[in-house]
Scaffold this motif. Structure first.
Motif, short mmCIF file in Angstrom:
data_model
loop_
_atom_site.label_atom_id
_atom_site.label_comp_id
_atom_site.label_asym_id
_atom_site.label_seq_id
_atom_site.Cartn_x
_atom_site.Cartn_y
_atom_site.Cartn_z
N GLU A 40 5.76 27.75 85.79
CA GLU A 40 4.84 28.86 85.62
C GLU A 40 4.99 29.44 84.21
OE1 GLU A 40 2.54 30.05 87.59
OE2 GLU A 40 2.96 28.68 89.26
N PRO A 41 3.89 29.56 83.45
CA PRO A 41 4.00 30.18 82.12
C PRO A 41 4.32 31.66 82.22
CG PRO A 41 1.70 29.79 82.68
CD PRO A 41 2.51 29.15 83.77
N ILE A 42 5.08 32.15 81.27
CA ILE A 42 5.40 33.57 81.18
C ILE A 42 4.37 34.20 80.25
CG2 ILE A 42 7.14 35.28 80.56
CD1 ILE A 42 9.27 33.17 81.03
N ASP A 43 3.34 34.80 80.85
CA ASP A 43 2.24 35.40 80.09
C ASP A 43 1.58 34.33 79.21
OD1 ASP A 43 2.88 37.70 81.39
OD2 ASP A 43 3.89 38.64 79.69
N ASN A 44 1.87 34.33 77.91
CA ASN A 44 1.27 33.35 77.01
C ASN A 44 2.07 32.05 77.05
OD1 ASN A 44 0.64 31.83 74.58
ND2 ASN A 44 -0.38 33.66 73.83
N PRO A 45 1.47 30.94 77.48
CA PRO A 45 2.23 29.69 77.64
C PRO A 45 2.72 29.10 76.32
CG PRO A 45 -0.10 29.28 77.96
CD PRO A 45 0.05 30.77 77.87
N GLY A 48 5.12 32.76 75.04
CA GLY A 48 5.97 33.35 76.05
C GLY A 48 6.26 34.81 75.78
N ARG A 49 7.46 35.24 76.16
CA ARG A 49 7.89 36.62 75.98
C ARG A 49 9.32 36.66 75.46
NH1 ARG A 49 5.01 40.83 78.69
NH2 ARG A 49 6.69 42.14 77.87
N ARG A 50 9.66 37.76 74.85
CA ARG A 50 11.02 37.95 74.37
C ARG A 50 11.89 38.58 75.45
NH1 ARG A 50 11.27 41.16 69.04
NH2 ARG A 50 9.84 42.51 70.18
N GLU A 101 21.67 39.56 72.65
CA GLU A 101 20.86 38.74 71.76
C GLU A 101 19.48 38.52 72.37
OE1 GLU A 101 24.48 36.15 69.75
OE2 GLU A 101 23.28 35.27 71.36
N THR A 102 18.48 38.40 71.52
CA THR A 102 17.09 38.29 71.96
C THR A 102 16.55 36.90 71.69
OG1 THR A 102 16.70 40.65 71.55
CG2 THR A 102 14.76 39.23 71.71
N TYR A 103 15.91 36.30 72.70
CA TYR A 103 15.33 34.97 72.58
C TYR A 103 13.98 34.94 73.31
CZ TYR A 103 20.05 33.72 71.17
OH TYR A 103 21.24 33.67 70.52
N ARG A 104 13.18 33.96 72.94
CA ARG A 104 11.84 33.82 73.52
C ARG A 104 11.85 32.73 74.60
NH1 ARG A 104 7.04 35.88 72.01
NH2 ARG A 104 8.03 36.77 70.16
N PHE A 105 11.26 33.06 75.76
CA PHE A 105 11.15 32.12 76.87
C PHE A 105 9.67 31.93 77.21
CE2 PHE A 105 15.45 33.48 76.97
CZ PHE A 105 16.18 32.50 77.61
N THR A 106 9.30 30.71 77.56
CA THR A 106 7.88 30.40 77.74
C THR A 106 7.47 30.09 79.18
OG1 THR A 106 8.24 28.04 77.27
CG2 THR A 106 7.75 29.48 75.39
N HIS A 107 8.37 29.51 79.99
CA HIS A 107 8.02 29.11 81.35
C HIS A 107 9.18 29.39 82.30
CE1 HIS A 107 5.15 26.73 79.00
NE2 HIS A 107 4.42 26.60 80.10
N THR A 108 8.85 29.52 83.59
CA THR A 108 9.87 29.62 84.62
C THR A 108 9.71 28.46 85.60
OG1 THR A 108 8.51 31.02 86.06
CG2 THR A 108 9.95 32.13 84.45
N TYR A 115 15.10 31.42 90.05
CA TYR A 115 14.12 31.24 88.98
C TYR A 115 14.87 31.00 87.66
CZ TYR A 115 10.08 32.70 91.73
OH TYR A 115 9.07 32.78 92.67
N TRP A 116 14.49 29.90 87.00
CA TRP A 116 15.07 29.57 85.70
C TRP A 116 13.99 29.71 84.63
CZ3 TRP A 116 20.11 27.42 84.79
CH2 TRP A 116 20.88 27.27 85.94
N GLY A 117 14.37 30.16 83.46
CA GLY A 117 13.44 30.26 82.34
C GLY A 117 13.83 29.31 81.24
N VAL A 118 12.84 28.70 80.59
CA VAL A 118 13.11 27.77 79.50
C VAL A 118 12.82 28.46 78.18
CG1 VAL A 118 10.77 26.76 79.50
CG2 VAL A 118 12.70 25.44 78.61
N MET A 119 13.72 28.26 77.24
CA MET A 119 13.58 28.85 75.92
C MET A 119 12.53 28.07 75.13
SD MET A 119 17.66 29.21 75.21
CE MET A 119 17.53 30.28 73.79
N GLY A 120 11.69 28.79 74.41
CA GLY A 120 10.70 28.13 73.56
C GLY A 120 11.41 27.38 72.45
#
Length: 321
Positions: A40-45, A48-50, A101-108, A115-120
């Motif tokens: 599933e995309p996190i908002d913008n595929p 993503g989101r920070r 620390e801040t990172y961007r994730f795009t999908h779960t 639920y796992w999130g993948v880093m862009g």
């Protein structure tokens, strides 16, 4: 000329496997591509989101895929870029993300109740890898402000005289935001911002426009921020990610302090976030990627070789004629 063309083609043929391999390993995430229909995309595929790392252990270790025990290698190419020196495990050469620390994730991806999130993936600012979403806190962004206030947006029909006459343009993440303001001085950008998608009026009567060119917000009443507009709409605290994209920004969350895995006892962390044996984590995903690359690179290399031979033959034939 024929020799030059031949040499260039040979160089391309020699370096092509390296170029393809680097692009696939760095930018790719095989599990996401193979399971994109279930992710599933996190908002913008695309962007993503920070998120901010927040684990009770003080750190998280990105995994090769959801539920895996394999870490993500921090190879020499990443280190030479100079952008990952603080996230590599000092002894096991895998990425470790510390709390805060801040990172961007795009999908779960939902796996075994988690639920796992993948880093862009990016070779510039962060590695790719999967992290449990429970170990992340989402940051308030422009999209959240727009979702909350969209009922108050309207079509702007006013004048752009103040914008076009300013020598400095301040772009806000949203009206009254407390962070990330960008200042433009070049006239070309200022002129391009004289087109807004919709407008918003703040409680003090200032008019704001959502810029079509930069996607940020500009104060149409005071484009250069000469009146020192205060941060009247600061971002709320961090929130826990929730499936469906509706976040409770008012809920209190526990912020855990950052720390690194114990180097002297690396195989005895908490059961929920184990550190893996580097002899496994550093080889398996890279080996799989390299195997896939063979089937991609070999046909392309053969095609280029044939093309070189044909090109040289045609050039020589035309000269003889």
């Amino acid at each position: 000329m024929t020799k030059r063309i031949f040499i260039i083609c040979i160089l391309l043929l020699l370096f092509m496997p390296t170029l393809f391999a680097r692009g696939d390993v760095v930018f790719g995430n095989a599990f996401l591509y193979d399971n994109i229909d279930e992710a599933e995309p996190i908002d913008n595929p695309y962007y993503g989101r920070r998120f901010r790392v927040n684990s009770p252990d003080g750190y998280v270790i990105p995994r090769a895929e959801p539920g895996s025990s394999e870490g993500v290698p921090n190879d020499s190419w990443y280190r030479n870029k100079g952008s990952h020196g603080d996230v590599a495990h000092p002894e096991y050469n895998i990425f470790v993300l510390k709390n805060g620390e801040t990172y961007r994730f795009t999908h779960t991806y939902y796996h075994d109740g988690v639920y796992w999130g993948v880093m862009g993936s990016s070779h510039i600012y962060q590695p790719t890898g999967w992290v449990p979403m429970d170990n992340l806190l989402i940051l308030y962004e422009r999209e959240d402000f727009e979702a909350e206030t969209q009922d108050f947006f309207y079509a702007y029909t006013g004048s752009f005289d103040a914008l076009l006459s300013t020598s400095k343009l301040v772009e806000w993440q949203w009206p009254g935001a407390d962070r990330e303001r960008i200042v433009y001085y070049d006239k070309e950008t200022i002129i391009r911002c004289a087109k807004v998608l919709y407008a918003y009026k703040d409680p003090d009567g200032r008019e704001w426009g959502k810029a079509a060119y930069t996607e940020g917000w500009i104060c149409l009443s005071d484009p250069g921020n000469s009146s020192k507009i205060p941060a009247f709409y600061p971002a709320p605290d961090l929130a826990q990610w929730i499936p469906g994209g509706i976040y409770d920004w008012s809920a209190k969350v526990t912020i855990w302090p950052p720390k690194l895995p114990p180097v002297d006892d690396p195989f005895n962390p908490s059961p929920d976030n184990p550190i893996v044996d580097p002899t496994e984590s550093l080889t398996s995903e890279a080996s799989a990627n390299n195997l896939n690359l063979v089937w991609l690179v070999v046909p392309i290399s053969v095609f280029v070789a044939v093309a070189v031979v044909v090109a040289v033959f045609l050039i020589r034939k035309s000269r003889r004629a």
